[in-house]
Design a protein around this motif. Structure first.
Motif, PDB file in Angstrom:
ATOM      1  N   ALA A 209      90.643  -6.611  43.182  1.00  0.00           N
ATOM      2  CA  ALA A 209      89.597  -6.594  42.152  1.00  0.00           C
ATOM      3  C   ALA A 209      89.988  -7.470  40.976  1.00  0.00           C
ATOM      4  O   ALA A 209      91.164  -7.557  40.591  1.00  0.00           O
ATOM      5  CB  ALA A 209      89.370  -5.165  41.679  1.00  0.00           C
ATOM      6  N   ARG A 210      88.997  -8.134  40.415  1.00  0.00           N
ATOM      7  CA  ARG A 210      89.188  -8.937  39.210  1.00  0.00           C
ATOM      8  C   ARG A 210      88.086  -8.624  38.206  1.00  0.00           C
ATOM      9  O   ARG A 210      86.906  -8.528  38.577  1.00  0.00           O
ATOM     10  CB  ARG A 210      89.156 -10.429  39.534  1.00  0.00           C
ATOM     11  N   VAL A 211      88.480  -8.514  36.944  1.00  0.00           N
ATOM     12  CA  VAL A 211      87.534  -8.295  35.854  1.00  0.00           C
ATOM     13  C   VAL A 211      87.546  -9.547  34.983  1.00  0.00           C
ATOM     14  O   VAL A 211      88.605  -9.950  34.488  1.00  0.00           O
ATOM     15  CB  VAL A 211      87.931  -7.057  35.025  1.00  0.00           C
ATOM     16  N   ARG A 212      86.367 -10.164  34.820  1.00  0.00           N
ATOM     17  CA  ARG A 212      86.290 -11.413  34.070  1.00  0.00           C
ATOM     18  C   ARG A 212      85.131 -11.357  33.062  1.00  0.00           C
ATOM     19  O   ARG A 212      84.083 -10.763  33.349  1.00  0.00           O
ATOM     20  CB  ARG A 212      86.086 -12.604  35.014  1.00  0.00           C
ATOM     21  N   PRO A 213      85.304 -11.978  31.889  1.00  0.00           N
ATOM     22  CA  PRO A 213      84.275 -11.878  30.845  1.00  0.00           C
ATOM     23  C   PRO A 213      83.047 -12.734  31.133  1.00  0.00           C
ATOM     24  O   PRO A 213      83.154 -13.855  31.648  1.00  0.00           O
ATOM     25  CB  PRO A 213      85.005 -12.377  29.594  1.00  0.00           C
ATOM     26  N   ILE A 214      81.902 -12.194  30.788  1.00  0.00           N
ATOM     27  CA  ILE A 214      80.664 -12.977  30.683  1.00  0.00           C
ATOM     28  C   ILE A 214      80.569 -13.508  29.252  1.00  0.00           C
ATOM     29  O   ILE A 214      80.359 -14.687  29.019  1.00  0.00           O
ATOM     30  CB  ILE A 214      79.437 -12.118  31.029  1.00  0.00           C
ATOM     31  N   HIS A 215      80.735 -12.617  28.298  1.00  0.00           N
ATOM     32  CA  HIS A 215      80.919 -12.999  26.893  1.00  0.00           C
ATOM     33  C   HIS A 215      81.693 -11.883  26.215  1.00  0.00           C
ATOM     34  O   HIS A 215      81.703 -10.740  26.669  1.00  0.00           O
ATOM     35  CB  HIS A 215      79.579 -13.252  26.182  1.00  0.00           C
ATOM     36  N   ARG A 216      82.378 -12.224  25.143  1.00  0.00           N
ATOM     37  CA  ARG A 216      83.187 -11.236  24.435  1.00  0.00           C
ATOM     38  C   ARG A 216      83.442 -11.729  23.018  1.00  0.00           C
ATOM     39  O   ARG A 216      83.269 -12.913  22.709  1.00  0.00           O
ATOM     40  CB  ARG A 216      84.508 -10.992  25.166  1.00  0.00           C
ATOM     41  N   PRO A 217      83.872 -10.838  22.134  1.00  0.00           N
ATOM     42  CA  PRO A 217      84.129 -11.236  20.753  1.00  0.00           C
ATOM     43  C   PRO A 217      85.271 -12.236  20.658  1.00  0.00           C
ATOM     44  O   PRO A 217      86.076 -12.349  21.589  1.00  0.00           O
ATOM     45  CB  PRO A 217      84.506  -9.902  20.080  1.00  0.00           C
ATOM     46  N   PRO A 218      85.356 -12.947  19.513  1.00  0.00           N
ATOM     47  CA  PRO A 218      84.570 -12.790  18.286  1.00  0.00           C
ATOM     48  C   PRO A 218      83.071 -13.010  18.524  1.00  0.00           C
ATOM     49  O   PRO A 218      82.682 -13.915  19.269  1.00  0.00           O
ATOM     50  CB  PRO A 218      85.136 -13.855  17.352  1.00  0.00           C
ATOM     51  N   ARG A 219      82.276 -12.168  17.896  1.00  0.00           N
ATOM     52  CA  ARG A 219      80.831 -12.162  18.154  1.00  0.00           C
ATOM     53  C   ARG A 219      80.129 -13.294  17.413  1.00  0.00           C
ATOM     54  O   ARG A 219      80.351 -13.515  16.228  1.00  0.00           O
ATOM     55  CB  ARG A 219      80.233 -10.817  17.733  1.00  0.00           C
ATOM     56  N   THR A 220      79.262 -13.985  18.152  1.00  0.00           N
ATOM     57  CA  THR A 220      78.387 -14.999  17.580  1.00  0.00           C
ATOM     58  C   THR A 220      76.990 -14.800  18.157  1.00  0.00           C
ATOM     59  O   THR A 220      76.799 -14.969  19.354  1.00  0.00           O
ATOM     60  CB  THR A 220      78.879 -16.423  17.907  1.00  0.00           C
ATOM     61  N   PRO A 221      76.007 -14.395  17.344  1.00  0.00           N
ATOM     62  CA  PRO A 221      76.095 -14.064  15.915  1.00  0.00           C
ATOM     63  C   PRO A 221      76.928 -12.802  15.678  1.00  0.00           C
ATOM     64  O   PRO A 221      77.306 -12.106  16.628  1.00  0.00           O
ATOM     65  CB  PRO A 221      74.645 -13.863  15.514  1.00  0.00           C
ATOM     66  N   ALA A 222      77.199 -12.482  14.422  1.00  0.00           N
ATOM     67  CA  ALA A 222      78.138 -11.422  14.061  1.00  0.00           C
ATOM     68  C   ALA A 222      77.687 -10.038  14.511  1.00  0.00           C
ATOM     69  O   ALA A 222      78.512  -9.139  14.653  1.00  0.00           O
ATOM     70  CB  ALA A 222      78.357 -11.421  12.551  1.00  0.00           C
ATOM     71  N   ASP A 223      76.377  -9.867  14.785  1.00  0.00           N
ATOM     72  CA  ASP A 223      75.870  -8.560  15.220  1.00  0.00           C
ATOM     73  C   ASP A 223      75.449  -8.586  16.695  1.00  0.00           C
ATOM     74  O   ASP A 223      74.608  -7.809  17.124  1.00  0.00           O
ATOM     75  CB  ASP A 223      74.696  -8.120  14.349  1.00  0.00           C
ATOM     76  N   ARG A 224      76.049  -9.448  17.479  1.00  0.00           N
ATOM     77  CA  ARG A 224      75.646  -9.610  18.871  1.00  0.00           C
ATOM     78  C   ARG A 224      75.786  -8.302  19.658  1.00  0.00           C
ATOM     79  O   ARG A 224      76.779  -7.591  19.541  1.00  0.00           O
ATOM     80  CB  ARG A 224      76.492 -10.686  19.547  1.00  0.00           C
ATOM     81  N   HIS A 225      74.751  -7.995  20.444  1.00  0.00           N
ATOM     82  CA  HIS A 225      74.761  -6.835  21.339  1.00  0.00           C
ATOM     83  C   HIS A 225      74.253  -7.253  22.704  1.00  0.00           C
ATOM     84  O   HIS A 225      73.337  -8.060  22.787  1.00  0.00           O
ATOM     85  CB  HIS A 225      73.884  -5.699  20.778  1.00  0.00           C
ATOM     86  N   PRO A 226      74.814  -6.718  23.785  1.00  0.00           N
ATOM     87  CA  PRO A 226      75.986  -5.846  23.778  1.00  0.00           C
ATOM     88  C   PRO A 226      77.205  -6.563  23.214  1.00  0.00           C
ATOM     89  O   PRO A 226      77.256  -7.801  23.178  1.00  0.00           O
ATOM     90  CB  PRO A 226      76.169  -5.480  25.243  1.00  0.00           C
ATOM     91  N   MET A 227      78.181  -5.784  22.802  1.00  0.00           N
ATOM     92  CA  MET A 227      79.324  -6.365  22.103  1.00  0.00           C
ATOM     93  C   MET A 227      80.177  -7.227  23.026  1.00  0.00           C
ATOM     94  O   MET A 227      80.833  -8.167  22.575  1.00  0.00           O
ATOM     95  CB  MET A 227      80.154  -5.256  21.462  1.00  0.00           C
ATOM     96  N   CYS A 228      80.207  -6.887  24.312  1.00  0.00           N
ATOM     97  CA  CYS A 228      80.865  -7.724  25.308  1.00  0.00           C
ATOM     98  C   CYS A 228      80.261  -7.404  26.659  1.00  0.00           C
ATOM     99  O   CYS A 228      79.571  -6.387  26.819  1.00  0.00           O
ATOM    100  CB  CYS A 228      82.387  -7.508  25.329  1.00  0.00           C
ATOM    101  N   ALA A 229      80.496  -8.271  27.641  1.00  0.00           N
ATOM    102  CA  ALA A 229      79.996  -8.043  29.000  1.00  0.00           C
ATOM    103  C   ALA A 229      80.975  -8.661  29.986  1.00  0.00           C
ATOM    104  O   ALA A 229      81.574  -9.715  29.704  1.00  0.00           O
ATOM    105  CB  ALA A 229      78.602  -8.648  29.172  1.00  0.00           C
ATOM    106  N   TRP A 230      81.140  -7.984  31.148  1.00  0.00           N
ATOM    107  CA  TRP A 230      82.169  -8.367  32.107  1.00  0.00           C
ATOM    108  C   TRP A 230      81.649  -8.246  33.532  1.00  0.00           C
ATOM    109  O   TRP A 230      80.811  -7.385  33.829  1.00  0.00           O
ATOM    110  CB  TRP A 230      83.392  -7.461  31.962  1.00  0.00           C
ATOM    111  N   THR A 231      82.142  -9.112  34.400  1.00  0.00           N
ATOM    112  CA  THR A 231      81.892  -8.965  35.832  1.00  0.00           C
ATOM    113  C   THR A 231      83.106  -8.331  36.492  1.00  0.00           C
ATOM    114  O   THR A 231      84.247  -8.511  36.045  1.00  0.00           O
ATOM    115  CB  THR A 231      81.638 -10.318  36.514  1.00  0.00           C
TER     116      THR A 231
END
Length: 412
Positions: A149-171
């Motif tokens: 198994a591997r966990v890899r980011p789709i997006h993650r902080p630092p957040r751009t814009p600063a209030d980005r939601h969800p705060m991070c996402a991973w596959t």
């Protein structure tokens, strides 16, 4: 086999206690990492955090899977493990999941209390947590279920814009072509510990409520749906997660300094006080001697009872805590091993999480163990610096909400 301290609680109280225990396990790092930052700098602190989670999370993930009959080796099983992991306490670390098939899925965080704690410290600390720490530690947790198994980011902080939601996402992807990373150098020190090997009573399937977590992955775990027997076992397992993470922490710190015991004691003091405070509030207790004894009896530092052997009694307004000289926790060098006459800060912080006037009045030693006697002064004591540092986390005052009936997450 020694009974669990949690068997004395009714089922509805146990269900209320489980999220608290998961959250206090997460807050161990809010206590410990501040002292690592002071001792080793940001890079050294990051290295300690990576190592402690790499050593502990595969061990306790496998334990919880066995306890709750969580079978399989796919993405759904990995996600079930996260829902019962002190690294992902419900709502404070609000993991949401999608399962595509056995080998593919995604998760994202709608709320990340850890990020909200770290963002005010600046982008360098955010990168240290969300990049340097998460890459190896997410993989370590997933590898406990499937080595490919591997966990890899789709997006993650630092957040751009600063209030980005969800705060991070991973596959999460399982592929037999993936080569598992090497086993960490000190893995056996935690994997072979008494905490890792501890046998606890099996869940009684004759009780009312769910006795396991077989079946579909749920969007949220509703602890009131589980049987009392299952809740007791989960509570003891989550307490073991506290100890296993701390054992990993101490292994990593010892590799860097001769002052590991002193740093470990500071870590213990900070989380001891906050955990006691939250337990008291969750149980709706007052601040008398009986309340102090109840919180101490249920505190994760002194559980599971077969691991620590610590006994708490109360007579009139005096609470006595008996510590055996020999136990699995002492053999491991876990939290109870950090206490001794003249070094009782963690115990006093724990007591003052219930009543700020509490103090250790006397210590009596005998061949099989020693007893700390707790009494109450006329005026409150000042909060320990270590507790104040841990209180920096928003988790110290976090409030859980009732989210209603969870939805099964089935493959689309």
């Amino acid at each position: 086999m020694t009974a669990s301290n949690y068997t004395a609680l009714p089922r509805e109280t146990l269900a209320r206690l489980l999220p608290e225990l998961l959250l206090t396990g997460h807050l161990i790092d809010r206590s410990g990492m501040a002292h690592c930052l002071a001792a080793f700098g940001r890079d050294g602190m990051t290295a300690v955090a990576i190592e402690e989670w790499q050593l502990a999370s595969p061990v306790y993930t496998r334990r919880m899977r066995r306890a709750l009959g969580i079978g399989g080796d796919g993405v759904e099983t990995i996600f079930k493990g996260l829902q019962l992991d002190i690294g992902a306490p419900p709502q404070f670390m609000d993991f949401r999941f999608r399962v595509d098939d056995h080998d593919h899925g995604e998760f994202w965080l709608d709320h990340c209390g850890a990020l909200l704690d770290v963002e005010p410290m600046g982008p360098e600390f955010v990168v240290a947590m969300c990049h340097d720490m998460e890459d190896p530690t997410f993989d370590a947790t997933a590898l406990a279920t499937n080595p490919h198994a591997r966990v890899r980011p789709i997006h993650r902080p630092p957040r751009t814009p600063a209030d980005r939601h969800p705060m991070c996402a991973w596959t999460v992807t399982i592929d037999s072509a993936h080569t598992p990373p090497p086993i960490p150098a000190n893995a056996e020190l935690v994997a072979n510990s008494a905490a890792a090997q501890l046998e606890l009573p099996a869940i009684d399937h004759a009780n009312d409520g769910r006795a396991d977590y077989a079946g579909p992955l749920l969007s949220d775990l509703r602890f009131p749906d589980f049987s009392k027997s299952a809740l007791v076992r989960m509570a003891d397992e989550v307490c073991l997660q506290h100890h296993l993470l701390t054992l990993g922490f101490l292994v990593a710190v010892r590799a860097r300094t001769d002052a590991a015991v002193a740093i470990g004691r500071k870590q213990f003091t900070g989380i001891a006080g906050i955990a006691a405070e939250r337990l008291r509030a969750a149980l709706g207790l007052g601040d008398d001697a009986q309340a102090v004894a109840t919180v101490l009896r249920l505190h994760p530092a002194w559980n599971p009872l077969p691991y620590t052997g610590i006994e708490i009694t109360v007579t009139d307004d005096v609470v006595r805590v008996w510590f055996p000289r020999h136990s699995d926790a002492i053999a491991d060098g876990a939290w109870p091993a950090l206490l001794e006459a003249g070094q009782l800060g963690p115990l006093e912080a724990m007591v003052r999480g219930v009543n700020a006037r509490g103090y250790v009045r006397a210590v009596e030693a005998e061949r099989l163990g020693w007893t700390a006697e707790i009494a109450f002064a006329a005026t409150p004591f000042q909060e320990a610096t270590e507790v104040a540092i841990t209180r920096f986390s928003r988790g110290a005052a976090f409030t859980f909400a009732d989210r209603g009936i969870p939805l099964p997450l089935t493959v689309v």
